[in-house]
Write a protein that holds these residues in place. Structure first.
Motif, PDB file in Angstrom:
ATOM      1  N   SER A 209      -2.665  63.831  22.403  1.00  0.00           N
ATOM      2  CA  SER A 209      -3.301  63.079  21.297  1.00  0.00           C
ATOM      3  C   SER A 209      -4.203  61.964  21.813  1.00  0.00           C
ATOM      4  O   SER A 209      -3.936  61.363  22.858  1.00  0.00           O
ATOM      5  CB  SER A 209      -2.229  62.421  20.414  1.00  0.00           C
ATOM      6  OG  SER A 209      -1.267  63.342  20.018  1.00  0.00           O
ATOM      7  N   ARG A 220     -13.475  56.784  12.289  1.00  0.00           N
ATOM      8  CA  ARG A 220     -13.019  57.879  11.419  1.00  0.00           C
ATOM      9  C   ARG A 220     -14.206  58.728  10.981  1.00  0.00           C
ATOM     10  O   ARG A 220     -14.126  59.952  10.935  1.00  0.00           O
ATOM     11  CB  ARG A 220     -12.331  57.306  10.170  1.00  0.00           C
ATOM     12  CG  ARG A 220     -11.009  56.692  10.511  1.00  0.00           C
ATOM     13  CD  ARG A 220      -9.944  57.051   9.520  1.00  0.00           C
ATOM     14  NE  ARG A 220      -8.680  56.602  10.065  1.00  0.00           N
ATOM     15  CZ  ARG A 220      -7.683  56.112   9.366  1.00  0.00           C
ATOM     16  NH1 ARG A 220      -7.805  56.014   8.052  1.00  0.00           N
ATOM     17  NH2 ARG A 220      -6.574  55.742   9.940  1.00  0.00           N
ATOM     18  N   THR A 223     -15.607  60.736  13.933  1.00  0.00           N
ATOM     19  CA  THR A 223     -14.787  61.882  14.354  1.00  0.00           C
ATOM     20  C   THR A 223     -14.615  62.913  13.238  1.00  0.00           C
ATOM     21  O   THR A 223     -14.108  64.000  13.472  1.00  0.00           O
ATOM     22  CB  THR A 223     -13.379  61.417  14.800  1.00  0.00           C
ATOM     23  OG1 THR A 223     -12.780  60.682  13.737  1.00  0.00           O
ATOM     24  CG2 THR A 223     -13.437  60.551  16.029  1.00  0.00           C
ATOM     25  N   THR A 224     -15.044  62.555  12.026  1.00  0.00           N
ATOM     26  CA  THR A 224     -14.818  63.464  10.896  1.00  0.00           C
ATOM     27  C   THR A 224     -16.085  64.202  10.471  1.00  0.00           C
ATOM     28  O   THR A 224     -16.067  65.416  10.273  1.00  0.00           O
ATOM     29  CB  THR A 224     -14.287  62.660   9.676  1.00  0.00           C
ATOM     30  OG1 THR A 224     -13.226  61.840  10.101  1.00  0.00           O
ATOM     31  CG2 THR A 224     -13.797  63.582   8.578  1.00  0.00           C
ATOM     32  N   HIS A 229     -17.118  66.633  18.150  1.00  0.00           N
ATOM     33  CA  HIS A 229     -16.590  65.321  18.555  1.00  0.00           C
ATOM     34  C   HIS A 229     -16.392  65.324  20.068  1.00  0.00           C
ATOM     35  O   HIS A 229     -15.698  66.186  20.599  1.00  0.00           O
ATOM     36  CB  HIS A 229     -15.251  65.040  17.835  1.00  0.00           C
ATOM     37  CG  HIS A 229     -14.537  63.814  18.343  1.00  0.00           C
ATOM     38  ND1 HIS A 229     -13.190  63.620  18.187  1.00  0.00           N
ATOM     39  CD2 HIS A 229     -14.996  62.715  19.006  1.00  0.00           C
ATOM     40  CE1 HIS A 229     -12.837  62.462  18.738  1.00  0.00           C
ATOM     41  NE2 HIS A 229     -13.919  61.897  19.242  1.00  0.00           N
ATOM     42  N   SER A 266      -6.389  55.783  14.175  1.00  0.00           N
ATOM     43  CA  SER A 266      -6.523  57.233  14.043  1.00  0.00           C
ATOM     44  C   SER A 266      -5.836  57.911  15.218  1.00  0.00           C
ATOM     45  O   SER A 266      -6.010  57.487  16.371  1.00  0.00           O
ATOM     46  CB  SER A 266      -7.998  57.652  14.061  1.00  0.00           C
ATOM     47  OG  SER A 266      -8.691  56.986  13.040  1.00  0.00           O
ATOM     48  N   ILE A 268      -5.627  61.598  16.825  1.00  0.00           N
ATOM     49  CA  ILE A 268      -6.240  62.924  16.745  1.00  0.00           C
ATOM     50  C   ILE A 268      -5.561  63.836  17.765  1.00  0.00           C
ATOM     51  O   ILE A 268      -5.586  63.561  18.970  1.00  0.00           O
ATOM     52  CB  ILE A 268      -7.760  62.843  17.033  1.00  0.00           C
ATOM     53  CG1 ILE A 268      -8.412  61.946  15.967  1.00  0.00           C
ATOM     54  CG2 ILE A 268      -8.396  64.219  17.057  1.00  0.00           C
ATOM     55  CD1 ILE A 268      -9.842  61.582  16.286  1.00  0.00           C
ATOM     56  N   THR A 269      -4.960  64.886  17.271  1.00  0.00           N
ATOM     57  CA  THR A 269      -4.291  65.828  18.172  1.00  0.00           C
ATOM     58  C   THR A 269      -4.930  67.202  17.996  1.00  0.00           C
ATOM     59  O   THR A 269      -4.705  67.881  17.000  1.00  0.00           O
ATOM     60  CB  THR A 269      -2.783  65.894  17.870  1.00  0.00           C
ATOM     61  OG1 THR A 269      -2.261  64.563  17.860  1.00  0.00           O
ATOM     62  CG2 THR A 269      -2.039  66.705  18.912  1.00  0.00           C
ATOM     63  N   VAL A 272      -9.520  69.740  14.528  1.00  0.00           N
ATOM     64  CA  VAL A 272      -9.242  69.600  13.091  1.00  0.00           C
ATOM     65  C   VAL A 272     -10.363  70.322  12.339  1.00  0.00           C
ATOM     66  O   VAL A 272     -11.433  70.576  12.898  1.00  0.00           O
ATOM     67  CB  VAL A 272      -9.192  68.111  12.675  1.00  0.00           C
ATOM     68  CG1 VAL A 272      -7.964  67.424  13.227  1.00  0.00           C
ATOM     69  CG2 VAL A 272     -10.454  67.385  13.112  1.00  0.00           C
ATOM     70  N   LEU A 282     -13.876  69.953  19.655  1.00  0.00           N
ATOM     71  CA  LEU A 282     -13.391  68.702  20.234  1.00  0.00           C
ATOM     72  C   LEU A 282     -13.475  68.792  21.763  1.00  0.00           C
ATOM     73  O   LEU A 282     -12.837  69.645  22.378  1.00  0.00           O
ATOM     74  CB  LEU A 282     -11.941  68.436  19.801  1.00  0.00           C
ATOM     75  CG  LEU A 282     -11.237  67.257  20.491  1.00  0.00           C
ATOM     76  CD1 LEU A 282     -11.955  65.934  20.241  1.00  0.00           C
ATOM     77  CD2 LEU A 282      -9.779  67.141  20.021  1.00  0.00           C
TER      78      LEU A 282
END
Ligand code: SF4
Length: 710
Positions: A209, A220, A223-224, A229, A266, A268-269, A272, A282
């Motif tokens: 993560s 956010r 990365t969204t 990313h 946040s 992030i693992t 997504v 990613l």
């Protein structure tokens, strides 16, 4: 020191916006940070961080492998490299392969470290910083002046001008309106960008993560919204277990901005989904850039524990005057100097390391327990080895290393100074020396040094004997302090020994990186002070006490002179500072204060080495109170007075404003007397008061107590 560097210091010092903003922030920061840590055991938290990050620094390869395996299992692509050029190329190739025209970025010191923005922009890719501070300095064409608040040096008027010039004319210097304006402009970029680049505060090997914290929520969006990313992660951000996140998240917001929790955390693992349901690409770049090499250096490995909170900058008396741009590099302040030496080159730290005054404030506040001043001394040592000492310095230290010559020169100087001396001060020095007396008067060299006076002092032979280490200042400038010490110890039934062979404690040489000179001073002093059997070796100078107790040992360790260590430890065991010794004698009933004394108000200045290295601050206050004084605490009592040994001679332009602030804080208490435990601080503060024409008395604790004891 190059003229350009000195000029940049002077420009910063004369920038009222910069010094005003940083000064106000740093004063408020100490108070709000203390509040933020209420109910938290700071020592326990930082011990956890130091242990867990220390473990990670010893297992970088293993953690990188575990992280890669876990993150890739969740769809991320992990690329590990030592070479900054490969990081840049990887991102550019990825951008070109995906026809990326616009990149949005959240704050990432790692990307600053490799100068990513200009590289991508040169290739025709628009890069937009989305952290407000970063965007402001990007528009202004500057580099961050602070790790956490990159635009802290700019006023709202300057920001309004930058927005008006570079984005849209007519922006008013009104903070809420400027923020709203920025938010509107950045939103459109988030929506248009094909790639988002972030850093990461922590990379957890156990789960693969990334933990990213921001206050503006921009990470956010970065990365969204874009479909790709890229996270650039310095490998020192790796930590082993998910539970390691807890102490870092406890300390980071409190130490960085005195917040209980950062607004957005946040985690992030793996991959997504994008907003349209497709899987987001990613890419995680584990960037080494000499971090592994650093982890193998026994001295500098600890610097990898840094969590980039910038607390060390916020409390640094020098940083708050000159700001970050004087450092001229990506990472600023003390820790920045160390990182620059590794991520850039040792030589790149040559000038900026001289800014450190060695007050130790940073280390006391550091949530990762990094000995920043100690590492800066090690840089000085390595630089001195690499380039050699300047000739003038070499000549001075060769005199200091010859005790008889050094002392006879001081005696000669005491005669030569006569035309310049008045009321015990030298207020003006001629020619190129004039800077030394510009902001404070200097003490005249004593006509009779303490070592000569001591020979004529009559003492009754006693069973208990204590050796007195005077240090150069008490010996040659303030012998009356030594006389008071002898008087006090005699009252307790102790005979004072003054070993003749003692000489300079070596601090000036050590602080200049001349460790061989410091080691010779250490050997001479060890021989002199261990010559006779005594219970203690007492010193009334904290810098000397630290030298005798700690620095002799670390100097020998740095030079690999292990043969000298046993006797250095033997001496260290006997060394005690004046206030701790007297407090002990009072507690044992061997010294008592005169009864019923009401001596009025006094304020106490904590000397850096006494408070932070020797951990002594209550003892002198208690003694003064018992003597009959009423302590009126000054604001920032433990902030450096600007003396720093030879620092005040090398960088008087910085020493002067630090002293000015100290004098102001003393005056604000309304006390007619300020007391301290360090003859160096007496020299600086007394000299400053004299220059200032203020009738506040400045004295060493030893003098204040001598007459108040039965
Ligand atoms: S050295 Fe310590 S205080 Fe400075 S940024 Fe790193 S963790 Fe924070």
């Amino acid at each position: 020191m190059r003229k350009e560097f000195r000029d940049s210091i002077n420009t910063a010092l004369h920038n009222a916006n910069l010094t005003g903003a940083l000064g106000r922030f740093s004063e408020a920061y100490r108070i709000s940070r203390e509040k933020a840590y209420e109910g938290i055991d700071f020592e326990a938290v930082r011990t956890q961080i130091a242990e867990r990050k220390g473990y990670a620094a010893s297992h970088l390869d293993e953690l990188a492998e575990r992280f890669t395996e876990k993150a890739e299992a969740r769809g991320a692509k992990v690329f590990r490299t030592n070479d900054p050029a490969q990081v840049r190329d990887y991102i550019l190739n990825l951008a070109q392969a995906n026809d990326v025209k616009t990149v949005v970025k959240s704050k990432s010191m790692a990307s600053e470290e490799i100068h990513l923005n200009p590289f991508l922009e040169k290739a025709g890719i628009e890069v937009r910083e989305t952290d407000l501070g970063e965007w402001i300095i990007q528009l202004a064409g500057q580099t961050p002046s602070h790790m956490v608040m990159p635009a802290i040096h700019m006023t709202k008027e300057e920001v309004a001008d930058v927005f008006s010039d570079k984005v849209e004319a007519g922006q008013a210097p009104d903070i809420p309106r400027l923020v709203k304006f920025a938010r509107g402009k950045l939103r459109t970029k988030f929506l248009r960008a094909e790639m988002g680049i972030t850093g990461a505060n922590i990379a957890v090997a156990e789960t693969g993560s990334l933990v990213i914290i921001t206050n503006e929520g921009n990470a956010r969006l970065v990365t969204t919204l874009p479909k790709i990313h890229v996270a650039i992660v310095g490998i020192e951000k790796l930590m082993s277990d998910f539970s390691d996140v807890v102490p870092v998240l406890t300390a980071l917001p409190r130490s960085a901005t005195a917040q209980l929790l950062t607004s957005y955390v946040s985690i992030i693992t793996g991959q997504v989904p994008n907003t349209d349901g497709s899987p987001k690409e990613l890419h995680i770049i584990l960037m080494d850039n000499r971090r592994t090499e650093m982890s193998q250096d026994p001295k500098f490995k600890q610097a990898l524990q840094c969590i980039r909170c910038a607390s060390c900058l916020n409390v640094c008396p020098v940083f708050r005057l000159v700001g970050g741009h004087v450092f001229g590099k990506i990472y600023t302040g003390g820790i920045g100097t160390i990182l620059t030496a590794w991520f850039d080159a040792l030589k790149a730290s040559d000038e900026i390391q001289s800014l450190c005054i060695q007050c130790g404030n940073c280390t006391q506040m550091c949530p990762a327990k990094i000995d920043i001043p100690g590492l800066i001394l090690e840089l000085r040592r390595r630089l001195a080895v690499e380039k050699g000492q300047p000739l003038a310095q070499k000549a001075i230290f060769s005199i200091v290393n010859n005790r008889r010559l050094f002392h006879s020169m001081l005696r000669t100087a005491s005669l030569a100074q006569k035309p310049l001396k008045k009321d015990g001060f030298i207020r003006h020095l001629p020619f190129f020396l004039s800077d030394m007396t510009e902001f404070r008067s200097l003490p005249a060299i004593a006509e009779v040094p303490f070592r000569d006076k001591f020979k004529k002092t009559e003492q009754k032979p006693q069973k208990q004997k204590i050796a007195f280490y005077s240090g150069c200042l008490i010996d040659f400038a303030y012998p009356e302090m030594g006389e008071s010490l002898v008087k006090i110890l005699n009252k307790a039934g102790i005979e004072v020994i003054f070993p003749e062979g003692q000489t300079c404690c070596g601090a000036p040489a050590r602080f200049s990186g001349a460790y061989e000179v410091a080691a010779q001073n250490a050997k001479d002093n060890i021989n002199a002070l261990l010559e006779q059997e005594v219970d203690y070796v007492v010193s009334a100078c904290p810098t000397c006490t630290v030298a005798l107790k700690h620095d002799f040992i670390s100097t020998f360790e740095s030079l690999g002179e292990t043969d000298s260590l046993p006797r250095a430890y033997q001496l260290a065991d006997k060394v005690i500072d004046f206030s701790t010794l007297v407090k002990k004698l009072v507690d044992e009933g061997r010294l008592t204060f005169k009864e019923g004394r009401q001596l009025g108000k006094v304020t106490y200045h904590d000397s850096c080495h006494l408070k932070r290295t020797l951990n002594v601050s209550q003892q002198p206050r208690e003694l003064l109170t018992k003597a009959g004084y009423e302590i009126s605490e000054m604001f920032e009592a433990d902030m450096c007075c600007g003396m720093g040994g030879s620092y005040s001679l090398k960088l008087p332009e910085i020493s002067a404003p630090i002293l000015e602030r100290k004098l102001h804080n003393i005056k604000e208490t309304g006390a007619p007397l300020v007391v301290m435990d360090c003859p160096g601080c007496v020299m600086q503060i007394r000299g400053g008061m004299d220059k200032d024409g203020t009738a506040i008395k400045v004295e060493h604790t030893v003098q204040r107590l001598a007459d108040e004891l039965e």
